[in-house]
Scaffold this active site. Structure first.
Site, short mmCIF file in Angstrom:
data_model
loop_
_atom_site.label_atom_id
_atom_site.label_comp_id
_atom_site.label_asym_id
_atom_site.label_seq_id
_atom_site.Cartn_x
_atom_site.Cartn_y
_atom_site.Cartn_z
N HIS A 313 0.75 -1.13 0.19
CA HIS A 313 0.09 -0.03 0.07
C HIS A 313 1.02 1.03 0.04
O HIS A 313 2.15 1.04 1.28
CB HIS A 313 -1.07 0.36 1.25
CG HIS A 313 -1.53 1.09 1.89
ND1 HIS A 313 -3.00 1.81 0.51
CD2 HIS A 313 -1.33 2.45 2.07
CE1 HIS A 313 -3.61 2.89 0.74
NE2 HIS A 313 -2.32 3.50 2.09
N SER A 315 0.63 5.62 0.09
CA SER A 315 -0.19 7.49 0.80
C SER A 315 0.47 8.11 1.25
O SER A 315 1.54 7.90 1.25
CB SER A 315 -1.56 6.65 1.55
OG SER A 315 -1.73 6.02 2.85
#
Length: 450
Positions: A313, A315
Protein backbone atom coordinates in the site's frame (compact mmCIF):
# COMPACT_ATOMS: atom_id res chain seq x y z
CA UNK A 1 33.14 -23.14 2.02
CA UNK A 2 31.91 -25.66 4.56
CA UNK A 3 33.85 -28.43 2.81
CA UNK A 4 37.10 -26.48 3.04
CA UNK A 5 36.59 -25.79 6.75
CA UNK A 6 35.83 -29.44 7.39
CA UNK A 7 38.82 -30.60 5.34
CA UNK A 8 41.06 -28.25 7.32
CA UNK A 9 39.78 -29.95 10.43
CA UNK A 10 40.57 -33.32 8.88
CA UNK A 11 44.12 -32.26 8.05
CA UNK A 12 44.69 -31.10 11.59
CA UNK A 13 43.42 -34.37 12.98
CA UNK A 14 46.10 -36.28 11.12
CA UNK A 15 48.89 -34.41 12.93
CA UNK A 16 50.86 -36.26 15.65
CA UNK A 17 49.36 -36.00 19.11
CA UNK A 18 51.02 -36.08 22.52
CA UNK A 19 50.72 -39.42 24.29
CA UNK A 20 48.46 -39.32 27.33
CA UNK A 21 48.15 -41.68 30.24
CA UNK A 22 44.84 -43.38 30.87
CA UNK A 23 42.16 -42.57 31.94
CA UNK A 24 42.54 -39.22 30.12
CA UNK A 25 43.23 -40.56 26.65
CA UNK A 26 39.55 -40.21 25.59
CA UNK A 27 39.79 -36.49 26.36
CA UNK A 28 42.73 -35.99 24.00
CA UNK A 29 40.91 -36.69 20.73
CA UNK A 30 41.49 -33.58 18.67
CA UNK A 31 38.84 -33.86 15.96
CA UNK A 32 37.42 -30.46 17.00
CA UNK A 33 40.70 -28.79 17.84
CA UNK A 34 40.68 -26.86 14.57
CA UNK A 35 37.55 -25.16 15.90
CA UNK A 36 39.40 -23.83 18.93
CA UNK A 37 38.94 -20.25 20.00
CA UNK A 38 42.10 -19.34 21.90
CA UNK A 39 41.85 -17.46 25.16
CA UNK A 40 44.06 -14.41 25.55
CA UNK A 41 44.92 -15.10 29.18
CA UNK A 42 47.70 -17.38 30.42
CA UNK A 43 47.09 -18.59 33.96
CA UNK A 44 50.01 -19.01 36.37
CA UNK A 45 49.86 -21.75 39.02
CA UNK A 46 52.30 -21.92 41.96
CA UNK A 47 52.20 -25.73 42.13
CA UNK A 48 54.47 -28.18 44.00
CA UNK A 49 56.46 -28.63 40.85
CA UNK A 50 57.37 -24.97 40.71
CA UNK A 51 55.97 -22.19 38.54
CA UNK A 52 54.31 -23.30 35.29
CA UNK A 53 51.77 -21.89 32.88
CA UNK A 54 48.59 -23.30 31.33
CA UNK A 55 46.77 -22.24 28.23
CA UNK A 56 43.00 -22.68 28.36
CA UNK A 57 40.98 -22.81 25.15
CA UNK A 58 37.28 -23.21 24.44
CA UNK A 59 36.69 -25.39 21.41
CA UNK A 60 34.01 -24.12 19.05
CA UNK A 61 30.86 -26.25 19.31
CA UNK A 62 29.07 -27.65 16.27
CA UNK A 63 27.83 -24.85 14.03
CA UNK A 64 24.41 -26.47 13.72
CA UNK A 65 22.92 -28.38 16.63
CA UNK A 66 19.86 -30.59 17.04
CA UNK A 67 17.48 -29.28 19.70
CA UNK A 68 16.95 -32.76 21.14
CA UNK A 69 20.68 -33.18 21.76
CA UNK A 70 22.42 -31.38 24.65
CA UNK A 71 24.65 -28.39 24.15
CA UNK A 72 28.24 -29.52 24.61
CA UNK A 73 31.22 -27.25 25.22
CA UNK A 74 34.76 -28.60 25.36
CA UNK A 75 37.56 -26.90 27.30
CA UNK A 76 41.14 -27.68 26.33
CA UNK A 77 43.81 -27.44 29.06
CA UNK A 78 47.44 -27.49 27.89
CA UNK A 79 50.72 -27.08 29.77
CA UNK A 80 53.74 -25.23 28.48
CA UNK A 81 56.99 -27.03 27.89
CA UNK A 82 58.62 -25.91 31.15
CA UNK A 83 57.36 -27.97 34.10
CA UNK A 84 54.50 -30.27 35.13
CA UNK A 85 51.23 -28.59 36.07
CA UNK A 86 48.29 -29.22 38.38
CA UNK A 87 44.90 -27.79 37.33
CA UNK A 88 41.63 -27.63 39.24
CA UNK A 89 38.62 -28.32 36.99
CA UNK A 90 35.32 -26.64 38.00
CA UNK A 91 32.20 -28.85 38.32
CA UNK A 92 30.15 -26.47 36.14
CA UNK A 93 30.83 -24.08 33.31
CA UNK A 94 28.80 -20.89 33.22
CA UNK A 95 27.62 -19.46 29.91
CA UNK A 96 25.25 -16.68 28.86
CA UNK A 97 22.84 -17.60 26.05
CA UNK A 98 21.23 -14.93 23.85
CA UNK A 99 18.40 -15.89 21.53
CA UNK A 100 16.43 -13.45 19.38
CA UNK A 101 14.94 -10.52 21.24
CA UNK A 102 15.03 -12.32 24.58
CA UNK A 103 17.32 -11.07 27.29
CA UNK A 104 20.51 -13.09 27.84
CA UNK A 105 19.86 -16.01 30.17
CA UNK A 106 22.37 -17.88 32.34
CA UNK A 107 23.17 -21.47 31.49
CA UNK A 108 25.15 -23.89 33.66
CA UNK A 109 26.88 -26.75 31.89
CA UNK A 110 27.81 -29.77 34.01
CA UNK A 111 31.20 -31.44 33.77
CA UNK A 112 31.08 -34.91 32.24
CA UNK A 113 31.18 -37.88 34.64
CA UNK A 114 34.47 -39.56 35.44
CA UNK A 115 36.62 -36.44 35.24
CA UNK A 116 38.50 -35.77 38.49
CA UNK A 117 38.53 -32.38 40.18
CA UNK A 118 42.27 -32.10 39.62
CA UNK A 119 44.26 -32.78 36.47
CA UNK A 120 48.02 -33.34 36.33
CA UNK A 121 49.69 -32.35 33.07
CA UNK A 122 53.19 -33.16 31.96
CA UNK A 123 55.16 -30.49 30.04
CA UNK A 124 53.61 -30.09 26.59
CA UNK A 125 50.62 -32.28 27.42
CA UNK A 126 46.96 -31.27 26.87
CA UNK A 127 43.62 -32.63 28.05
CA UNK A 128 40.04 -32.02 26.99
CA UNK A 129 37.10 -31.77 29.40
CA UNK A 130 33.51 -31.62 28.18
CA UNK A 131 30.61 -29.80 29.80
CA UNK A 132 26.97 -30.19 28.73
CA UNK A 133 23.44 -28.95 29.39
CA UNK A 134 20.05 -29.28 27.65
CA UNK A 135 19.08 -26.50 25.25
CA UNK A 136 16.52 -24.13 26.82
CA UNK A 137 13.06 -24.52 25.30
CA UNK A 138 12.99 -20.81 24.45
CA UNK A 139 16.20 -20.92 22.37
CA UNK A 140 15.43 -20.75 18.65
CA UNK A 141 17.25 -19.98 15.43
CA UNK A 142 20.78 -18.64 15.78
CA UNK A 143 21.91 -18.22 19.38
CA UNK A 144 25.01 -16.64 20.87
CA UNK A 145 26.98 -18.30 23.67
CA UNK A 146 29.17 -16.05 25.81
CA UNK A 147 31.51 -17.58 28.41
CA UNK A 148 31.10 -16.18 31.92
CA UNK A 149 34.07 -15.87 34.26
CA UNK A 150 36.83 -16.47 31.74
CA UNK A 151 38.07 -14.70 28.65
CA UNK A 152 36.97 -16.37 25.42
CA UNK A 153 35.30 -15.33 22.22
CA UNK A 154 31.55 -16.01 21.92
CA UNK A 155 30.23 -18.87 19.81
CA UNK A 156 27.31 -18.76 17.35
CA UNK A 157 25.19 -21.89 16.94
CA UNK A 158 22.06 -22.51 14.88
CA UNK A 159 19.51 -24.70 16.65
CA UNK A 160 17.64 -27.02 14.31
CA UNK A 161 14.18 -27.94 15.62
CA UNK A 162 13.02 -29.39 12.30
CA UNK A 163 12.16 -32.99 11.46
CA UNK A 164 15.65 -33.68 10.13
CA UNK A 165 17.48 -32.55 13.26
CA UNK A 166 18.66 -36.07 14.11
CA UNK A 167 20.20 -36.50 10.67
CA UNK A 168 21.89 -33.12 11.00
CA UNK A 169 23.33 -34.04 14.41
CA UNK A 170 24.63 -37.35 13.07
CA UNK A 171 26.17 -35.61 10.07
CA UNK A 172 27.91 -33.04 12.30
CA UNK A 173 29.35 -35.87 14.38
CA UNK A 174 30.40 -37.81 11.27
CA UNK A 175 32.09 -34.71 9.87
CA UNK A 176 34.20 -34.23 12.98
CA UNK A 177 35.19 -37.91 13.03
CA UNK A 178 35.92 -38.16 9.28
CA UNK A 179 39.30 -39.55 8.28
CA UNK A 180 39.11 -39.20 4.48
CA UNK A 181 38.14 -36.31 2.16
CA UNK A 182 35.23 -38.37 0.79
CA UNK A 183 33.77 -38.81 4.28
CA UNK A 184 34.15 -35.09 4.96
CA UNK A 185 32.37 -34.16 1.73
CA UNK A 186 29.49 -36.59 2.38
CA UNK A 187 28.87 -35.31 5.91
CA UNK A 188 29.19 -31.65 4.89
CA UNK A 189 26.58 -32.12 2.15
CA UNK A 190 24.05 -33.46 4.68
CA UNK A 191 24.63 -30.58 7.08
CA UNK A 192 24.57 -27.92 4.36
CA UNK A 193 21.31 -29.11 2.84
CA UNK A 194 19.95 -28.25 -0.61
CA UNK A 195 20.06 -24.45 -0.37
CA UNK A 196 22.93 -23.50 1.83
CA UNK A 197 24.36 -23.84 5.27
CA UNK A 198 21.83 -23.07 8.01
CA UNK A 199 24.42 -21.16 10.02
CA UNK A 200 24.96 -18.92 7.00
CA UNK A 201 21.53 -18.74 5.36
CA UNK A 202 21.32 -17.14 1.92
CA UNK A 203 22.09 -13.44 1.97
CA UNK A 204 19.30 -10.93 1.72
CA UNK A 205 19.58 -10.00 -1.95
CA UNK A 206 16.62 -7.61 -1.96
CA UNK A 207 17.37 -5.62 1.12
CA UNK A 208 20.04 -3.19 2.03
CA UNK A 209 23.23 -4.50 3.56
CA UNK A 210 23.42 -4.68 7.34
CA UNK A 211 22.42 -6.72 10.35
CA UNK A 212 19.12 -5.93 12.04
CA UNK A 213 18.89 -5.07 15.72
CA UNK A 214 16.97 -8.24 16.52
CA UNK A 215 16.64 -11.65 14.94
CA UNK A 216 13.22 -10.84 13.42
CA UNK A 217 14.06 -7.31 12.28
CA UNK A 218 16.25 -6.37 9.32
CA UNK A 219 16.76 -3.62 6.76
CA UNK A 220 14.56 -3.53 3.67
CA UNK A 221 14.89 -0.62 1.25
CA UNK A 222 17.98 1.60 1.66
CA UNK A 223 17.87 4.07 4.58
CA UNK A 224 19.49 7.45 3.96
CA UNK A 225 19.27 11.24 4.06
CA UNK A 226 20.70 13.36 1.26
CA UNK A 227 20.36 16.91 -0.07
CA UNK A 228 20.87 18.59 -3.43
CA UNK A 229 19.92 21.62 -5.48
CA UNK A 230 18.53 22.24 -8.97
CA UNK A 231 16.27 25.28 -8.98
CA UNK A 232 15.44 24.75 -5.36
CA UNK A 233 17.20 22.94 -2.53
CA UNK A 234 15.60 19.83 -1.11
CA UNK A 235 16.47 16.65 0.68
CA UNK A 236 15.23 13.09 0.42
CA UNK A 237 14.90 11.00 3.54
CA UNK A 238 13.99 7.31 3.63
CA UNK A 239 13.41 4.89 6.51
CA UNK A 240 12.69 1.23 5.86
CA UNK A 241 12.65 -2.10 7.68
CA UNK A 242 11.12 -5.53 7.39
CA UNK A 243 10.04 -7.92 10.14
CA UNK A 244 10.04 -11.69 9.82
CA UNK A 245 6.85 -12.74 11.55
CA UNK A 246 8.01 -16.22 12.53
CA UNK A 247 11.51 -17.66 12.98
CA UNK A 248 11.29 -21.23 11.59
CA UNK A 249 12.58 -24.37 13.23
CA UNK A 250 14.87 -24.81 10.22
CA UNK A 251 16.26 -21.56 8.80
CA UNK A 252 16.29 -23.15 5.33
CA UNK A 253 12.51 -23.61 5.31
CA UNK A 254 10.63 -22.38 2.23
CA UNK A 255 7.11 -22.63 3.67
CA UNK A 256 4.71 -19.68 3.52
CA UNK A 257 4.34 -19.17 7.26
CA UNK A 258 8.09 -19.41 7.91
CA UNK A 259 8.92 -16.72 5.33
CA UNK A 260 6.15 -14.17 5.84
CA UNK A 261 7.31 -10.56 6.33
CA UNK A 262 5.78 -7.26 7.27
CA UNK A 263 7.65 -4.25 5.90
CA UNK A 264 7.33 -0.50 6.25
CA UNK A 265 9.00 2.20 4.16
CA UNK A 266 8.62 5.96 4.55
CA UNK A 267 10.05 8.36 1.97
CA UNK A 268 9.93 12.15 2.37
CA UNK A 269 10.86 15.06 0.11
CA UNK A 270 11.99 17.93 2.33
CA UNK A 271 11.80 21.43 0.84
CA UNK A 272 14.79 23.31 2.25
CA UNK A 273 14.20 26.44 0.12
CA UNK A 274 10.68 27.32 1.30
CA UNK A 275 9.81 29.24 4.44
CA UNK A 276 9.68 27.01 7.53
CA UNK A 277 11.29 24.26 5.40
CA UNK A 278 8.27 21.92 5.22
CA UNK A 279 8.13 18.36 3.97
CA UNK A 280 6.64 18.71 0.50
CA UNK A 281 5.32 15.16 0.49
CA UNK A 282 5.76 11.89 2.34
CA UNK A 283 4.93 8.42 1.04
CA UNK A 284 3.91 5.77 3.60
CA UNK A 285 4.19 2.20 2.39
CA UNK A 286 3.34 -0.85 4.54
CA UNK A 287 3.68 -4.26 2.88
CA UNK A 288 2.93 -7.90 3.61
CA UNK A 289 4.78 -10.47 1.55
CA UNK A 290 6.38 -13.88 1.23
CA UNK A 291 10.15 -13.79 0.65
CA UNK A 292 13.01 -16.26 0.28
CA UNK A 293 16.44 -14.92 -0.72
CA UNK A 294 17.35 -18.28 -2.27
CA UNK A 295 14.75 -20.51 -3.91
CA UNK A 296 17.27 -23.29 -4.36
CA UNK A 297 16.89 -23.22 -8.14
CA UNK A 298 20.22 -23.57 -9.90
CA UNK A 299 21.30 -22.67 -13.42
CA UNK A 300 24.58 -22.11 -15.28
CA UNK A 301 23.24 -18.64 -16.12
CA UNK A 302 22.89 -17.27 -12.57
CA UNK A 303 24.40 -17.86 -9.14
CA UNK A 304 21.26 -17.53 -7.05
CA UNK A 305 17.56 -16.76 -7.46
CA UNK A 306 15.31 -15.21 -4.82
CA UNK A 307 11.59 -14.58 -4.89
CA UNK A 308 8.99 -12.45 -3.13
CA UNK A 309 5.26 -11.87 -3.62
CA UNK A 310 2.70 -9.92 -1.64
CA UNK A 311 0.70 -6.72 -1.48
CA UNK A 312 1.89 -3.15 -0.88
CA UNK A 313 0.00 0.00 0.00
CA UNK A 314 1.23 3.52 -0.78
CA UNK A 315 -0.36 6.77 0.34
CA UNK A 316 0.73 10.28 1.23
CA UNK A 317 -1.62 10.66 4.19
CA UNK A 318 -3.29 13.79 2.83
CA UNK A 319 -6.96 14.66 2.25
CA UNK A 320 -8.89 16.33 -0.53
CA UNK A 321 -7.29 17.03 -3.89
CA UNK A 322 -3.81 16.30 -2.53
CA UNK A 323 -4.75 12.78 -1.47
CA UNK A 324 -2.85 9.95 -3.20
CA UNK A 325 -3.38 6.27 -2.51
CA UNK A 326 -2.74 2.97 -4.32
CA UNK A 327 -2.70 -0.74 -3.49
CA UNK A 328 -0.41 -3.03 -5.45
CA UNK A 329 -0.25 -6.83 -5.44
CA UNK A 330 3.22 -7.73 -6.73
CA UNK A 331 5.71 -10.46 -7.50
CA UNK A 332 9.47 -9.94 -7.50
CA UNK A 333 12.03 -12.48 -8.71
CA UNK A 334 15.69 -11.62 -8.10
CA UNK A 335 18.64 -13.06 -9.99
CA UNK A 336 22.26 -12.66 -8.95
CA UNK A 337 25.22 -13.31 -11.23
CA UNK A 338 28.86 -13.86 -10.31
CA UNK A 339 30.75 -14.23 -7.04
CA UNK A 340 28.42 -12.99 -4.29
CA UNK A 341 31.39 -12.11 -2.07
CA UNK A 342 32.95 -9.84 -4.72
CA UNK A 343 31.68 -7.58 -7.49
CA UNK A 344 28.51 -9.14 -8.88
CA UNK A 345 25.32 -8.20 -10.73
CA UNK A 346 21.77 -8.26 -9.31
CA UNK A 347 18.66 -7.94 -11.50
CA UNK A 348 15.30 -7.65 -9.74
CA UNK A 349 12.09 -6.69 -11.62
CA UNK A 350 9.11 -5.87 -9.39
CA UNK A 351 5.91 -6.53 -11.37
CA UNK A 352 2.67 -5.13 -9.95
CA UNK A 353 -0.92 -4.16 -10.63
CA UNK A 354 -2.96 -1.26 -9.26
CA UNK A 355 -6.03 -1.59 -7.06
CA UNK A 356 -7.94 1.36 -5.63
CA UNK A 357 -6.56 4.25 -7.71
CA UNK A 358 -9.59 6.59 -7.46
CA UNK A 359 -7.36 9.47 -6.31
CA UNK A 360 -4.86 8.96 -9.12
CA UNK A 361 -6.50 6.88 -11.88
CA UNK A 362 -3.82 7.64 -14.50
CA UNK A 363 -0.81 6.71 -12.37
CA UNK A 364 0.12 3.83 -14.69
CA UNK A 365 0.63 6.36 -17.50
CA UNK A 366 3.57 7.82 -15.60
CA UNK A 367 4.77 4.88 -13.53
CA UNK A 368 3.94 1.76 -15.52
CA UNK A 369 3.69 -1.73 -14.08
CA UNK A 370 7.32 -2.68 -13.52
CA UNK A 371 10.17 -1.35 -11.34
CA UNK A 372 13.41 -2.74 -12.74
CA UNK A 373 16.24 -2.70 -10.17
CA UNK A 374 19.79 -3.37 -11.40
CA UNK A 375 22.69 -3.40 -8.92
CA UNK A 376 26.40 -3.94 -9.39
CA UNK A 377 29.11 -3.91 -6.74
CA UNK A 378 30.54 -5.86 -3.82
CA UNK A 379 29.34 -6.28 -0.21
CA UNK A 380 32.39 -4.50 1.19
CA UNK A 381 33.07 -2.00 -1.60
CA UNK A 382 31.27 0.40 -3.89
CA UNK A 383 27.81 -0.33 -5.26
CA UNK A 384 25.73 1.26 -8.02
CA UNK A 385 21.96 0.62 -7.93
CA UNK A 386 19.51 1.93 -10.54
CA UNK A 387 15.72 1.62 -10.62
CA UNK A 388 14.02 2.30 -13.96
CA UNK A 389 10.28 2.84 -14.54
CA UNK A 390 8.53 3.25 -17.89
CA UNK A 391 4.98 4.61 -18.02
CA UNK A 392 2.40 3.28 -20.45
CA UNK A 393 2.17 6.60 -22.35
CA UNK A 394 4.73 8.57 -24.29
CA UNK A 395 8.18 8.59 -22.66
CA UNK A 396 6.85 9.08 -19.17
CA UNK A 397 8.88 7.28 -16.54
CA UNK A 398 11.87 7.81 -14.26
CA UNK A 399 15.47 6.89 -13.52
CA UNK A 400 16.64 6.68 -9.89
CA UNK A 401 20.36 5.93 -9.42
CA UNK A 402 22.19 5.56 -6.11
CA UNK A 403 25.94 5.15 -5.63
CA UNK A 404 27.24 4.09 -2.21
CA UNK A 405 30.69 3.58 -0.74
CA UNK A 406 31.58 2.33 2.78
CA UNK A 407 32.48 5.21 5.07
CA UNK A 408 34.94 2.95 6.89
CA UNK A 409 37.14 2.84 3.79
CA UNK A 410 37.44 6.63 3.92
CA UNK A 411 37.54 7.48 7.64
CA UNK A 412 38.59 4.21 9.28
CA UNK A 413 37.01 1.00 10.56
CA UNK A 414 35.29 2.70 13.53
CA UNK A 415 32.82 4.36 11.14
CA UNK A 416 29.61 2.73 9.94
CA UNK A 417 27.27 3.40 7.06
CA UNK A 418 27.96 4.65 3.56
CA UNK A 419 28.60 7.77 1.54
CA UNK A 420 25.46 8.16 -0.60
CA UNK A 421 25.24 9.93 -3.98
CA UNK A 422 21.93 9.89 -5.85
CA UNK A 423 20.42 11.08 -9.13
CA UNK A 424 16.72 11.27 -10.01
CA UNK A 425 15.12 12.30 -13.28
CA UNK A 426 11.52 11.87 -14.41
CA UNK A 427 8.08 11.47 -12.87
CA UNK A 428 6.93 10.15 -9.52
CA UNK A 429 9.69 10.83 -7.03
CA UNK A 430 6.81 11.52 -4.65
CA UNK A 431 3.14 10.54 -4.86
CA UNK A 432 1.79 14.09 -4.73
CA UNK A 433 3.45 15.11 -8.00
CA UNK A 434 3.41 11.74 -9.76
CA UNK A 435 2.11 13.41 -12.97
CA UNK A 436 4.33 16.52 -12.83
CA UNK A 437 7.89 16.37 -13.98
CA UNK A 438 10.32 17.99 -11.57
CA UNK A 439 13.83 19.19 -12.34
CA UNK A 440 16.41 16.40 -12.41
CA UNK A 441 18.39 16.51 -9.20
CA UNK A 442 21.60 15.07 -7.78
CA UNK A 443 22.03 14.71 -4.04
CA UNK A 444 24.79 13.68 -1.66
CA UNK A 445 24.35 12.39 1.85
CA UNK A 446 24.72 9.49 4.28
CA UNK A 447 23.07 6.06 4.32
CA UNK A 448 22.77 3.61 7.16
CA UNK A 449 22.15 0.76 4.75
CA UNK A 450 22.01 0.29 1.01
Amino acid sequence: MRFHAAFARLAFCSAPRPSLPTPFAPFAQTSRTARAIRLSALLAFPALYGEAHATIAMLQPAREAAANQPLQITILYSADDAKPLTITVPPTLKMSLTSGEQAPQPLDLVREPGVPDTLHLRPGQFLKVRFSAPWPASARGQVRLDPVGFDASPALVVINRGKEQDAVAQAEHAETQATTPAQVATAAAVVAGPTGDAISPPGDSLSSTGRGLFSHLSYYEPMYIAAGRNGDTNARLQLSFKYRIRIPDDLRSKSLVDNLYFAYTQTSIWDLSADSRPFRDTTYSPQLFYYVPDTGWRSPFFTRMGFSAGIAHESNGKAGTDSRSINMPFIRPTWEFGDLTANHLTVSPKIYYYLGTSNNPDIADYRGYVDLLVKYGSPDGWQLATTVRKGTKHWYGSVDTQFTYPLAKVLGSAWGGYIWVGYFNGYGEDLLDYNNRQHWIARIGYSISR
